[in-house]
Motif scaffolding. Sequence first.
Motif, short mmCIF file in Angstrom:
data_model
loop_
_atom_site.label_atom_id
_atom_site.label_comp_id
_atom_site.label_asym_id
_atom_site.label_seq_id
_atom_site.Cartn_x
_atom_site.Cartn_y
_atom_site.Cartn_z
N ASN A 173 0.84 -1.19 0.00
CA ASN A 173 0.00 0.00 0.00
C ASN A 173 0.87 1.24 0.00
O ASN A 173 2.00 1.23 0.50
CB ASN A 173 -0.89 0.04 1.25
N ILE A 174 0.33 2.30 -0.56
CA ILE A 174 1.05 3.57 -0.51
C ILE A 174 1.11 3.97 0.96
O ILE A 174 0.11 4.05 1.64
CB ILE A 174 0.31 4.63 -1.34
N GLY A 175 2.32 4.18 1.46
CA GLY A 175 2.52 4.45 2.88
C GLY A 175 1.87 5.73 3.34
O GLY A 175 1.69 6.66 2.57
N PRO A 176 1.51 5.80 4.63
CA PRO A 176 0.78 6.96 5.13
C PRO A 176 1.59 8.26 5.11
O PRO A 176 1.01 9.33 5.11
CB PRO A 176 0.42 6.56 6.56
N PHE A 177 2.90 8.17 5.10
CA PHE A 177 3.71 9.38 5.13
C PHE A 177 4.59 9.49 3.89
O PHE A 177 5.56 10.23 3.88
CB PHE A 177 4.58 9.43 6.39
N SER A 178 4.23 8.78 2.84
CA SER A 178 5.05 8.81 1.65
C SER A 178 4.70 10.02 0.77
O SER A 178 3.59 10.55 0.81
CB SER A 178 4.85 7.53 0.84
N LEU A 179 5.67 10.43 0.00
CA LEU A 179 5.46 11.52 -0.94
C LEU A 179 4.37 11.15 -1.94
O LEU A 179 3.55 11.99 -2.32
CB LEU A 179 6.77 11.86 -1.66
N LEU A 180 4.36 9.87 -2.34
CA LEU A 180 3.37 9.41 -3.30
C LEU A 180 1.95 9.60 -2.77
O LEU A 180 1.04 10.00 -3.51
CB LEU A 180 3.63 7.94 -3.65
N GLN A 181 1.74 9.33 -1.49
CA GLN A 181 0.41 9.50 -0.92
C GLN A 181 -0.01 10.97 -0.93
O GLN A 181 -1.14 11.29 -1.27
CB GLN A 181 0.33 8.97 0.50
N TRP A 182 0.90 11.86 -0.56
CA TRP A 182 0.57 13.29 -0.56
C TRP A 182 0.29 13.79 -1.98
O TRP A 182 -0.62 14.59 -2.18
CB TRP A 182 1.68 14.10 0.10
N LEU A 183 1.03 13.28 -2.94
CA LEU A 183 0.77 13.65 -4.33
C LEU A 183 -0.59 13.11 -4.80
O LEU A 183 -1.30 13.78 -5.55
CB LEU A 183 1.88 13.14 -5.24
N LEU A 184 -0.95 11.93 -4.34
CA LEU A 184 -2.26 11.36 -4.67
C LEU A 184 -3.37 12.23 -4.09
O LEU A 184 -4.35 12.54 -4.78
CB LEU A 184 -2.37 9.92 -4.16
N TRP A 185 -3.25 12.63 -2.83
CA TRP A 185 -4.26 13.50 -2.22
C TRP A 185 -4.37 14.82 -2.99
O TRP A 185 -5.47 15.29 -3.25
CB TRP A 185 -3.93 13.78 -0.76
N LEU A 186 -3.23 15.38 -3.35
CA LEU A 186 -3.23 16.64 -4.10
C LEU A 186 -3.89 16.46 -5.47
O LEU A 186 -4.68 17.31 -5.90
CB LEU A 186 -1.80 17.16 -4.26
N ALA A 187 -3.60 15.35 -6.14
CA ALA A 187 -4.19 15.08 -7.45
C ALA A 187 -5.71 14.89 -7.33
O ALA A 187 -6.47 15.39 -8.17
CB ALA A 187 -3.55 13.84 -8.08
#
Length: 158
Positions: free
Chosen positions: A56-70
């Motif tokens: 899973n995309i980790g809770p503190f990963s850059l990828l997760q924050w980019l997903l939320w932003l997208a």
Amino acid sequence: MHDTPADAAIAPPSPWIGRRLLGLVYDLFVAVALWFVVAVPFVLVDVAMSGDVRHNIGPFSLLQWLLWLACWAVTGLYATASWRRGGQTLGARPWRLRVVPLDGPAPTRAAVWRRYAVATLSLLAAGLGFWWAWIDRDRLTWHDRAAGTRVVRLPKGS
């Protein structure tokens, strides 16, 4: 400028906040569908990086924050484009709600993005900006005031 009795008869009625919230619930279904589409490339990148489909995309990963932003951005594109083109999202149509400017023919691009940003902050603050419409004399929410818009209820058959 104060409304005269003749102006009040012409202006569409302001909708009850419950109708606006129901329209928002309808739009949530559209947003979730958009989020699924937006998430696909992020999941594919995550799988490519980790080599594990179950990762899973980790809770503190850059990828997760980019997903939320997208997801926030694609929802904003949907909402602002809908408000600029006719003043209605898909969720507003069955409830006969329309975003209209307080003055002028159509809300500007800057106004609808300001509306979306303030509405986001309002939702993050437990919906305080929406609940504000219950005590506002004009039934305006925080994002209505910030963008110079209001939501009107259209008559039946429109």
